[in-house]
Design a protein around this motif. Sequence first.
Motif, PDB file in Angstrom:
ATOM      1  N   ASN A  89     -54.877 -66.656 -15.808  1.00  0.00           N
ATOM      2  CA  ASN A  89     -54.641 -66.088 -14.487  1.00  0.00           C
ATOM      3  C   ASN A  89     -53.150 -65.934 -14.239  1.00  0.00           C
ATOM      4  N   ASP A  90     -52.466 -67.084 -14.185  1.00  0.00           N
ATOM      5  CA  ASP A  90     -51.043 -67.095 -13.844  1.00  0.00           C
ATOM      6  C   ASP A  90     -50.144 -67.041 -15.079  1.00  0.00           C
ATOM      7  N   ILE A  91     -50.589 -67.693 -16.148  1.00  0.00           N
ATOM      8  CA  ILE A  91     -49.855 -67.678 -17.421  1.00  0.00           C
ATOM      9  C   ILE A  91     -50.788 -67.131 -18.485  1.00  0.00           C
ATOM     10  N   SER A  92     -50.413 -66.000 -19.101  1.00  0.00           N
ATOM     11  CA  SER A  92     -51.236 -65.366 -20.142  1.00  0.00           C
ATOM     12  C   SER A  92     -50.480 -65.310 -21.452  1.00  0.00           C
ATOM     13  N   PHE A  93     -51.239 -65.315 -22.555  1.00  0.00           N
ATOM     14  CA  PHE A  93     -50.653 -65.331 -23.896  1.00  0.00           C
ATOM     15  C   PHE A  93     -50.973 -64.040 -24.661  1.00  0.00           C
ATOM     16  N   ILE A  94     -49.987 -63.600 -25.451  1.00  0.00           N
ATOM     17  CA  ILE A  94     -50.201 -62.551 -26.459  1.00  0.00           C
ATOM     18  C   ILE A  94     -49.830 -63.183 -27.791  1.00  0.00           C
ATOM     19  N   PHE A  95     -50.764 -63.174 -28.742  1.00  0.00           N
ATOM     20  CA  PHE A  95     -50.501 -63.840 -30.018  1.00  0.00           C
ATOM     21  C   PHE A  95     -50.114 -62.842 -31.105  1.00  0.00           C
ATOM     22  N   GLN A  96     -49.697 -63.403 -32.240  1.00  0.00           N
ATOM     23  CA  GLN A  96     -49.130 -62.602 -33.337  1.00  0.00           C
ATOM     24  C   GLN A  96     -50.147 -61.663 -33.969  1.00  0.00           C
ATOM     25  N   GLU A  97     -51.302 -62.186 -34.308  1.00  0.00           N
ATOM     26  CA  GLU A  97     -52.274 -61.397 -35.076  1.00  0.00           C
ATOM     27  C   GLU A  97     -53.509 -61.133 -34.232  1.00  0.00           C
ATOM     28  N   PRO A  98     -53.596 -59.935 -33.614  1.00  0.00           N
ATOM     29  CA  PRO A  98     -54.726 -59.665 -32.721  1.00  0.00           C
ATOM     30  C   PRO A  98     -56.073 -59.686 -33.413  1.00  0.00           C
ATOM     31  N   LEU A 175     -45.878 -64.080 -18.809  1.00  0.00           N
ATOM     32  CA  LEU A 175     -46.485 -63.634 -20.058  1.00  0.00           C
ATOM     33  C   LEU A 175     -45.782 -64.370 -21.200  1.00  0.00           C
ATOM     34  N   VAL A 176     -46.563 -65.064 -22.018  1.00  0.00           N
ATOM     35  CA  VAL A 176     -46.004 -65.761 -23.183  1.00  0.00           C
ATOM     36  C   VAL A 176     -46.383 -64.951 -24.421  1.00  0.00           C
ATOM     37  N   ALA A 177     -45.380 -64.357 -25.068  1.00  0.00           N
ATOM     38  CA  ALA A 177     -45.610 -63.488 -26.232  1.00  0.00           C
ATOM     39  C   ALA A 177     -45.142 -64.213 -27.490  1.00  0.00           C
ATOM     40  N   ASP A 178     -46.109 -64.671 -28.312  1.00  0.00           N
ATOM     41  CA  ASP A 178     -45.792 -65.453 -29.511  1.00  0.00           C
ATOM     42  C   ASP A 178     -45.787 -64.548 -30.737  1.00  0.00           C
ATOM     43  N   GLU A 179     -44.596 -64.128 -31.161  1.00  0.00           N
ATOM     44  CA  GLU A 179     -44.415 -63.238 -32.324  1.00  0.00           C
ATOM     45  C   GLU A 179     -45.337 -62.018 -32.224  1.00  0.00           C
ATOM     46  N   PRO A 180     -45.345 -61.283 -31.105  1.00  0.00           N
ATOM     47  CA  PRO A 180     -46.348 -60.225 -30.913  1.00  0.00           C
ATOM     48  C   PRO A 180     -46.127 -58.980 -31.759  1.00  0.00           C
ATOM     49  N   THR A 181     -44.976 -58.850 -32.411  1.00  0.00           N
ATOM     50  CA  THR A 181     -44.701 -57.629 -33.182  1.00  0.00           C
ATOM     51  C   THR A 181     -44.483 -57.884 -34.667  1.00  0.00           C
ATOM     52  N   ARG A 201     -40.953 -54.464 -15.872  1.00  0.00           N
ATOM     53  CA  ARG A 201     -40.327 -53.807 -14.714  1.00  0.00           C
ATOM     54  C   ARG A 201     -41.367 -53.446 -13.658  1.00  0.00           C
ATOM     55  N   ARG A 202     -42.461 -52.833 -14.110  1.00  0.00           N
ATOM     56  CA  ARG A 202     -43.459 -52.321 -13.166  1.00  0.00           C
ATOM     57  C   ARG A 202     -44.265 -53.425 -12.479  1.00  0.00           C
ATOM     58  N   GLU A 203     -44.602 -54.474 -13.264  1.00  0.00           N
ATOM     59  CA  GLU A 203     -45.476 -55.526 -12.747  1.00  0.00           C
ATOM     60  C   GLU A 203     -44.696 -56.721 -12.213  1.00  0.00           C
ATOM     61  N   GLY A 204     -43.369 -56.715 -12.383  1.00  0.00           N
ATOM     62  CA  GLY A 204     -42.559 -57.850 -11.932  1.00  0.00           C
ATOM     63  C   GLY A 204     -42.830 -59.124 -12.702  1.00  0.00           C
ATOM     64  N   LEU A 205     -43.138 -58.982 -14.006  1.00  0.00           N
ATOM     65  CA  LEU A 205     -43.496 -60.134 -14.836  1.00  0.00           C
ATOM     66  C   LEU A 205     -42.270 -60.927 -15.274  1.00  0.00           C
ATOM     67  N   SER A 206     -42.489 -62.200 -15.559  1.00  0.00           N
ATOM     68  CA  SER A 206     -41.535 -63.016 -16.309  1.00  0.00           C
ATOM     69  C   SER A 206     -42.084 -63.111 -17.728  1.00  0.00           C
ATOM     70  N   LEU A 207     -41.187 -63.200 -18.715  1.00  0.00           N
ATOM     71  CA  LEU A 207     -41.618 -63.139 -20.113  1.00  0.00           C
ATOM     72  C   LEU A 207     -40.959 -64.247 -20.924  1.00  0.00           C
ATOM     73  N   LEU A 208     -41.787 -65.055 -21.602  1.00  0.00           N
ATOM     74  CA  LEU A 208     -41.298 -66.033 -22.581  1.00  0.00           C
ATOM     75  C   LEU A 208     -41.647 -65.465 -23.945  1.00  0.00           C
ATOM     76  N   PHE A 209     -40.620 -65.049 -24.694  1.00  0.00           N
ATOM     77  CA  PHE A 209     -40.814 -64.293 -25.935  1.00  0.00           C
ATOM     78  C   PHE A 209     -40.410 -65.165 -27.121  1.00  0.00           C
ATOM     79  N   ILE A 210     -41.354 -65.388 -28.040  1.00  0.00           N
ATOM     80  CA  ILE A 210     -41.122 -66.265 -29.183  1.00  0.00           C
ATOM     81  C   ILE A 210     -41.000 -65.421 -30.440  1.00  0.00           C
ATOM     82  N   THR A 211     -39.923 -65.613 -31.188  1.00  0.00           N
ATOM     83  CA  THR A 211     -39.698 -64.790 -32.382  1.00  0.00           C
ATOM     84  C   THR A 211     -38.700 -65.454 -33.313  1.00  0.00           C
TER      85      THR A 211
END
Length: 531
Positions: A89-98, A175-181, A201-211
């Motif tokens: 809900n408040d904190i969502s994850f995007i992982f490396q290998e979908p 949004l927590v993006a763990d090696e998403p690319t 920009r559009r959604e006003g998100l904060s981003l924790l990007f892991i790489t």
Amino acid sequence: MSAVLTVSNLTVRFRQDGRVVEAVKGVSFAVGKGETVALVGESGSGKSVTALSTVSLLPEGTDVQGSVRYLGTEMVGASEAALRKVRGNDISFIFQEPMTSLNPLHTIEKQLGESLALHQGLTGIAARARIIDLLQKVGIAEAESRLQAYPHQLSGGQRQRVMIAMALANGPELLVADEPTTALDVTIQAQILELLADLKRREGLSLLFITHDLGIVRRIADRVCVMQGGEIVEQGPAAEIFANPQHPYTQKLLAAEAKGLPGPVPEGAPEVIRTEHLRVWFPITAGLLRRTVGHVKAVNDATLSVRAGETLGIVGESGSGKTTLALAILRLTQSDGPVVFMGRDLRDAGRSAMRDVRRNMQVVFQDPFGSLSPRMTAGEIIAEGLGVHGVEPGRDRREMVAAIMAEVGLDPAWMARYPHEFSGGQRQRIAIARAMILRPKLVVLDEPTSALDMTVQVQIVDLLRDLQRKWGLAYIFISHDLRVVRALSHKVMVMKSGDVVESGTSEAVFSNPQSSYTRALMAAAFGDGNT
């Protein structure tokens, strides 16, 4: 700037093989509203464990100390009900290998719908409308027609966009993006980074990007936290970190880029491999009698030549035909057109003749963990080819294994260890030693550095250059990483959808690309198109 996430003195310990492992040691940082903070470091530095700690997604029995506050609410020690309310809900994850994160048995609509039903109570027509809106928002064309697709029916970039849509479904703050690319081609990687920046920009998100890729950090981050051995060794504004890094490890990471050029090809070097108008077409059959109704043109009219001591870099995105071309050269898939190895056309070579040839044609794969048997020791893996092709007369097999291990930078005393006891870079050195022990004439390198940290990539490129110079090896180097290709290759061939769209010397292709596709690859890899 108000903090969305505040991490204070976070320490995480695991029990592993009867001992306590401290994965994260006293880490402190904050993510402000609308800010992108990058956690940067090599494998094992504690980046992902730190991110998973934000909503207690760690294995049972993990000892977590310190504080993780989301909008002022403490997450460490929070009840399962409180954590469920925040997760997704408040904190969502995007992982490396979908492909491992998406359920292969469910359609895209069903997977997105489950999240909406669970968190928002949306079902039926309302849920479908929201799903279509989400897919359009993340840039999936003809979104409605994709609802009944399964993950395997989508490209890597499309799957990652679906993962981003799932992460956005419930309007998260962070949004927590763990090696998403990491697993994506350079052009798709650039698109996903642009999409994330636009959504932020559009959604006003904060981003924790892991790489582990500082090139990505330079493009996307406002602030950077550099991790080593479970600790943050340096943090600050991205511009400041890149302009004036203070910690030796940060300086090492910033310097870790495959640089320089390969050594010159010896004058009069003999041709090792040549193809002429090589073609690999797979038939498409239909009907009860399975008649051929068309062809998948995996490789269409590929002509190349590689001499001893020379490297041909083959670049292109997933599905361009790079690996299929290499398999045809190795005679591991059927093809039309001559493949001439050391002056001999291999089209008519039988099984026994090819066995003799294969000693001189070796391959190193992308994933060293997947290509090494977990049941064999490093010494057994490296010596495996000697058993197939025979030990040189008068040579002791163990002595040969020890010599090649030392040559690739591995301690011969590690001969009895198993693959899981080595780091990723060491496993790749084992794979290289297995190929090199036979002293081949041609080595096909299929994405051998893409799964490795940047500092380890540099080491492997230097090793490959040294071995080529010492033994006069011909390399076919397959990659989508143009920086590594430039550092290792004398010639470059660019492939797209089975066609060779451009080829020439490395200098000519990189300094003056002729094809618009090559220029697009360059722009994605180098940011502004300058090499």
